[in-house]
Design an enzyme around this catalytic site. Structure first.
Site, PDB file in Angstrom:
ATOM      1  N   SER A 160       0.863  -1.184   0.000  1.00  0.00           N
ATOM      2  CA  SER A 160       0.000   0.000   0.000  1.00  0.00           C
ATOM      3  C   SER A 160       0.896   1.231   0.000  1.00  0.00           C
ATOM      4  CB  SER A 160      -0.839   0.006   1.280  1.00  0.00           C
ATOM      5  OG  SER A 160      -1.446   1.266   1.482  1.00  0.00           O
ATOM      6  N   TYR A 173      -2.091  -1.469  10.219  1.00  0.00           N
ATOM      7  CA  TYR A 173      -2.135  -1.523   8.753  1.00  0.00           C
ATOM      8  C   TYR A 173      -0.808  -1.037   8.172  1.00  0.00           C
ATOM      9  CZ  TYR A 173      -3.997  -1.068   4.000  1.00  0.00           C
ATOM     10  OH  TYR A 173      -4.217  -1.206   2.647  1.00  0.00           O
TER      11      TYR A 173
END
Ligand SMILES: NC(=O)c1ccc[n+]([C@@H]2O[C@H](COP(=O)([O-])OP(=O)(O)OC[C@H]3O[C@@H](n4cnc5c(N)ncnc54)[C@H](O)[C@@H]3O)[C@@H](O)[C@H]2O)c1
Length: 284
Positions: A160, A173
């Site tokens: 990401s 995350y």
């Protein structure tokens, strides 16, 4: 011997996609099938208590499998939790037995959990790390031995833009996605002599249920009780450099297609940023 069809460059290959029931995973599955690959999909198909938005369902998985089959390719689909190494190995071994090889692994399954570093609990932290990081390890661990003995294979870990930078409120995350990049680089190094490439893709905001949900909208617009898509769009665009709030899944798929193409055979240990220019701020 029959001529290879240039419109089907992946014909004869088997591609596995974790978290393939919907979102980016579905987009990757359909495009790889359109390019000739047989496809194997797995997904959890149930919600995770510490994740504040619904995950994919069995109907989503069945629908993706139908869409793949409509392209004329074979499709294997199964409910598998990427947190469980034994289940992932059993699934990949079954793919090898039924589709004949394991050529492409897109380790795509992922979740996010929102919460302050000051009060995030062990289960919130653990589920994100187990799915996003250990889940990618499990996918590589299951596919790599087949690829090593075939002396060919393409592995892609989905990281990401948060694996290149950070934001408050998503510590697990962010940590998991930085971890995916390190994991892919280590695997790339180890498998480089066996015709196997391992790369990561670092998407910016992508228009899927992972971002279009109340919990994330609240993180983006804490000043509003019920934020809408229009309310969050400028904040989301601010995470990018190009003035767009989110990309479409197909734009990430284009990078997957490149990394599995013949032209990318000497690209390994790399990260492709598909993030509307966010990387202009933070990567060399
Ligand atoms: N949407 C974004 O803005 C964005 C940005 C950067 C990276 N990503 C990453 O892209 C990947 C795909 O996400 P998406 O945007 O398509 O979201 P999504 O929620 O639509 O897809 C994620 C899929 O993973 C599945 N999944 C979750 N836990 C699982 C488990 N334990 N085992 C098997 N499957 C599981 C879900 O059911 C779902 O189908 C994820 O790794 C995500 O972190 C997303």
């Amino acid at each position: 011997m029959s001529e290879a069809d240039p419109s089907l460059p992946l014909q004869g290959q088997a591609a596995i996609i974790t978290g393939g029931a919907r979102g980016q995973g579905r987009s990757h599955a359909l495009e790889l099938a359109r390019l000739g690959a047989d496809v194997a999909l797995c997904d959890l198909c149930e919600d995770v208590a510490t994740v504040g938005y619904p995950l994919a369902t069995r109907d989503d998985l069945a629908e993706t499998a139908e869409l793949v089959e409509a392209t004329g390719r074979r499709c294997v689909s199964e409910v598998v939790d990427v947190r469980d190494l034994g289940s992932v190995i059993a699934f990949v071994d079954e793919v090898k037995a039924s589709l004949g090889s394991v050529d492409i692994m897109v380790a795509n399954a992922g979740v996010t959990a929102i919460g302050s570093i000051c009060d995030m609990d062990a289960a919130q932290w653990g589920n994100v790390i187990d799915i996003n990081l250990t889940g990618v390890f499990n996918a590589i661990r299951a596919a790599a031995p087949h690829m090593r003995s075939q002396r060919s294979g393409r592995i892609i870990g989905i990281s990401s833009m948060m694996g290149r930078t950070s934001q408050p409120g998503i510590p697990a995350y962010t940590a998991s996605k930085w971890g995916v990049i390190g994991l892919c680089k280590s695997a790339a190094y180890e498998l480089a002599g066996f015709g196997v490439t391992v790369n990561a893709i670092a998407p910016g905001n992508v228009s899927t249920p992972m971002i279009h949900n109340e919990e994330l909208y609240r993180l983006m617009r804490p000043d509003l009780e019920h934020a809408t898509k229009d309310d969050v769009a400028p904040v989301m665009a601010g995470l990018h450099v190009q003035p767009v709030p989110w990309l479409e899944p197909e734009e990430v798929t284009a990078a997957v297609v490149y990394l599995v193409s013949a032209g990318a055979r000497h690209i390994t240990g790399s990260v492709i940023d598909v993030d509307a220019g966010a990387s202009a701020r933070f990567t060399a």
